[in-house]
Every structure is written in C-alpha cells, then in structure tokens.
Design a protein around this motif. Structure first.
Motif, mmCIF file in Angstrom:
data_model
loop_
_atom_site.group_PDB
_atom_site.id
_atom_site.type_symbol
_atom_site.label_atom_id
_atom_site.label_comp_id
_atom_site.label_asym_id
_atom_site.label_seq_id
_atom_site.Cartn_x
_atom_site.Cartn_y
_atom_site.Cartn_z
ATOM 1 N N THR A 188 0.852 -1.182 0.000
ATOM 2 C CA THR A 188 0.000 0.000 0.000
ATOM 3 C C THR A 188 0.888 1.232 0.000
ATOM 4 O OG1 THR A 188 -0.081 0.174 2.404
ATOM 5 C CG2 THR A 188 -1.722 -1.262 1.367
ATOM 6 N N ARG A 189 0.287 2.384 0.173
ATOM 7 C CA ARG A 189 1.065 3.624 0.232
ATOM 8 C C ARG A 189 2.034 3.635 1.411
ATOM 9 N NH1 ARG A 189 -1.643 8.996 -1.920
ATOM 10 N NH2 ARG A 189 -1.784 8.292 -4.058
ATOM 11 N N GLU A 190 1.808 2.800 2.403
ATOM 12 C CA GLU A 190 2.753 2.702 3.516
ATOM 13 C C GLU A 190 4.081 2.117 3.040
ATOM 14 O OE1 GLU A 190 1.127 0.579 6.784
ATOM 15 O OE2 GLU A 190 -0.422 2.064 7.152
ATOM 16 N N GLY A 206 6.487 -0.945 5.644
ATOM 17 C CA GLY A 206 5.140 -0.749 5.119
ATOM 18 C C GLY A 206 4.512 -1.971 4.493
ATOM 19 N N ARG A 213 2.552 -5.378 4.357
ATOM 20 C CA ARG A 213 1.550 -6.050 5.191
ATOM 21 C C ARG A 213 1.446 -7.507 4.764
ATOM 22 N NH1 ARG A 213 0.984 -2.782 9.283
ATOM 23 N NH2 ARG A 213 0.365 -0.701 8.671
#
Length: 89
Positions: free
Chosen positions: A5-7, A59, A61
């Motif tokens: 994701t953007r993380e 970031g 997951r």
C-alpha cells in the motif's frame, strides 16, 4: 505474500499483492528503503507478472491464504484474503 500500500511506497495508490522472491541487497538505496524482486499476484494468489520494486519494508503487510467457499477457475482451491481493511487489523 504481502500487500503493498502507500505505507510501502507512494506508487501503490491502488494496493497490490506480491510474493517476494528476494531483497536486492546489492542495489544501493536510501536508509529505510530497499529494492525487492517479486511476483505480482492476482486475486487467486497466482503470479501474473515479475516486478522489481522500491519499497519501505516497514510498510509491507503480510497476507494469509484462506480456503475458498466457491470453486475457482482452473481447479484452484484457495483465495488470497486481500481486503485492505483486514490488513490493518
């Protein structure tokens, strides 16, 4: 398997699922970032493309496989849990 994701990087406006093959440790990157070689996965967890991606490991997951209650095409019997909300629990 991981959800990016953007993380992980601003480039993942739309999250993607990947299977990491290896970290490209010999490629130079700024502190907190790294290059990975991975396979982008479809909704069934099957590899559809090889990618080299620049990400923040913190970031990423982790995704889990779950039994599928429905029959999949080509005789597959598992599906990737890819709900974005589930990845933040």
């Amino acid at each position: 398997m991981y959800l990016l994701t953007r993380e992980a990087s601003p480039q993942f406006r739309t999250p993607i699922a990947v299977r990491v093959v290896r970290e490209q440790a010999d490629w130079h990157s700024p502190y907190g970032w790294t290059w990975i070689r991975c396979y982008q996965l479809d909704r069934y967890g099957d590899a559809v493309e090889t990618r080299h991606l620049f990400v923040m490991p913190a970031g990423l997951r982790r995704l889990v496989l779950a039994p599928s209650p429905h029959t999949r095409p080509h005789g597959h019997d598992r599906v990737v849990q890819m709900s974005i909300l589930d990845s933040f629990r």
